[in-house]
Design a protein around this motif. Structure first.
Motif, short mmCIF file in Angstrom:
data_model
loop_
_atom_site.label_atom_id
_atom_site.label_comp_id
_atom_site.label_asym_id
_atom_site.label_seq_id
_atom_site.Cartn_x
_atom_site.Cartn_y
_atom_site.Cartn_z
N CYS A 31 -62.99 -8.67 -17.41
CA CYS A 31 -63.12 -9.03 -18.78
C CYS A 31 -60.93 -8.68 -19.18
N VAL A 32 -60.34 -9.46 -19.58
CA VAL A 32 -58.82 -9.71 -19.77
C VAL A 32 -58.69 -9.49 -20.67
N HIS A 33 -57.57 -9.23 -21.18
CA HIS A 33 -56.81 -9.55 -22.25
C HIS A 33 -55.74 -10.83 -22.36
N ILE A 34 -55.35 -12.16 -22.87
CA ILE A 34 -55.43 -13.00 -23.03
C ILE A 34 -53.58 -12.74 -22.91
N SER A 35 -52.86 -11.85 -23.41
CA SER A 35 -51.53 -11.74 -23.07
C SER A 35 -51.32 -11.14 -21.18
N ASN A 36 -52.49 -11.17 -20.54
CA ASN A 36 -52.11 -9.96 -19.50
C ASN A 36 -53.55 -10.29 -18.51
N VAL A 37 -53.53 -11.55 -18.06
CA VAL A 37 -54.76 -11.17 -17.30
C VAL A 37 -55.12 -11.14 -15.83
N ASP B 202 -61.86 -1.53 -24.72
CA ASP B 202 -60.96 -1.88 -25.14
C ASP B 202 -61.65 -3.19 -25.70
N VAL B 203 -62.96 -2.75 -26.00
CA VAL B 203 -63.57 -4.13 -26.49
C VAL B 203 -64.48 -4.31 -27.50
N CYS B 204 -64.81 -4.51 -28.96
CA CYS B 204 -65.47 -3.48 -29.87
C CYS B 204 -65.77 -4.83 -30.59
N TYR C 146 -62.70 -12.39 -30.65
CA TYR C 146 -62.92 -13.28 -29.89
C TYR C 146 -63.15 -13.45 -28.46
N ALA C 147 -63.11 -14.59 -28.17
CA ALA C 147 -63.40 -14.36 -26.22
C ALA C 147 -64.21 -15.67 -25.68
N ARG C 148 -62.79 -15.90 -24.63
CA ARG C 148 -64.18 -17.41 -24.00
C ARG C 148 -64.76 -16.66 -22.42
N MET C 149 -65.53 -17.72 -23.00
CA MET C 149 -66.41 -17.02 -22.02
C MET C 149 -66.95 -17.74 -21.10
N ILE C 150 -67.03 -17.54 -19.33
CA ILE C 150 -68.02 -17.94 -18.64
C ILE C 150 -69.32 -18.32 -18.16
N VAL C 151 -69.70 -18.83 -18.74
CA VAL C 151 -72.09 -18.80 -18.75
C VAL C 151 -72.10 -20.17 -18.05
N ASN C 152 -73.05 -19.44 -16.93
CA ASN C 152 -73.42 -21.02 -16.27
C ASN C 152 -75.67 -19.83 -16.30
N PHE C 153 -75.84 -21.56 -16.53
CA PHE C 153 -77.30 -21.81 -17.04
C PHE C 153 -78.14 -22.22 -16.60
N PHE C 154 -78.80 -21.62 -15.18
CA PHE C 154 -79.92 -22.21 -14.29
C PHE C 154 -81.27 -22.28 -14.70
N PRO C 155 -81.77 -23.71 -14.07
CA PRO C 155 -83.67 -23.18 -14.58
C PRO C 155 -84.05 -21.64 -13.21
N GLY D 62 -69.93 -15.07 -16.39
CA GLY D 62 -69.15 -15.05 -15.31
C GLY D 62 -67.97 -14.31 -16.33
N ALA D 63 -66.83 -14.66 -16.06
CA ALA D 63 -65.31 -14.40 -16.83
C ALA D 63 -65.16 -13.35 -18.35
N ALA D 64 -64.63 -13.27 -18.66
CA ALA D 64 -63.96 -13.04 -20.07
C ALA D 64 -62.62 -12.57 -20.16
N SER D 65 -62.05 -13.44 -21.45
CA SER D 65 -61.15 -13.69 -21.76
C SER D 65 -60.70 -13.18 -23.04
#
Length: 61
Positions: free
Chosen positions: A13-19, A27-29, A33-42, A56-59
């Motif tokens: 998890c990173v802040h958009i101003s300093n990746v 620091d997360v409450c 808003y966040a951008r997330m990487i989500v992988n779906f699988f059967p 996955g990673a979150a920004s």
């Protein structure tokens, strides 16, 4: 942020101003808003069928 059940590695998890600097869980409450990487699988194991997901990673803004 928590990982999946039985999974020891937490998503990055990173802040958009300093990746290049990871955020601490404090620091997360709620309401951020966040951008997330989500992988779906059967899955189909021992008669249990469904769709799972992995985070996955979150920004964070």
């Amino acid at each position: 942020m928590q990982g999946a059940l039985g999974h020891k590695q937490k998503p990055q998890c990173v802040h958009i101003s300093n990746v290049h600097a990871d955020l601490l869980p404090t620091d997360v409450c709620s309401g951020m808003y966040a951008r997330m990487i989500v992988n779906f699988f059967p899955y189909d194991a021992s008669g249990n069928r469904g769709v799972g997901f992995g985070m996955g990673a979150a920004s964070v803004r």
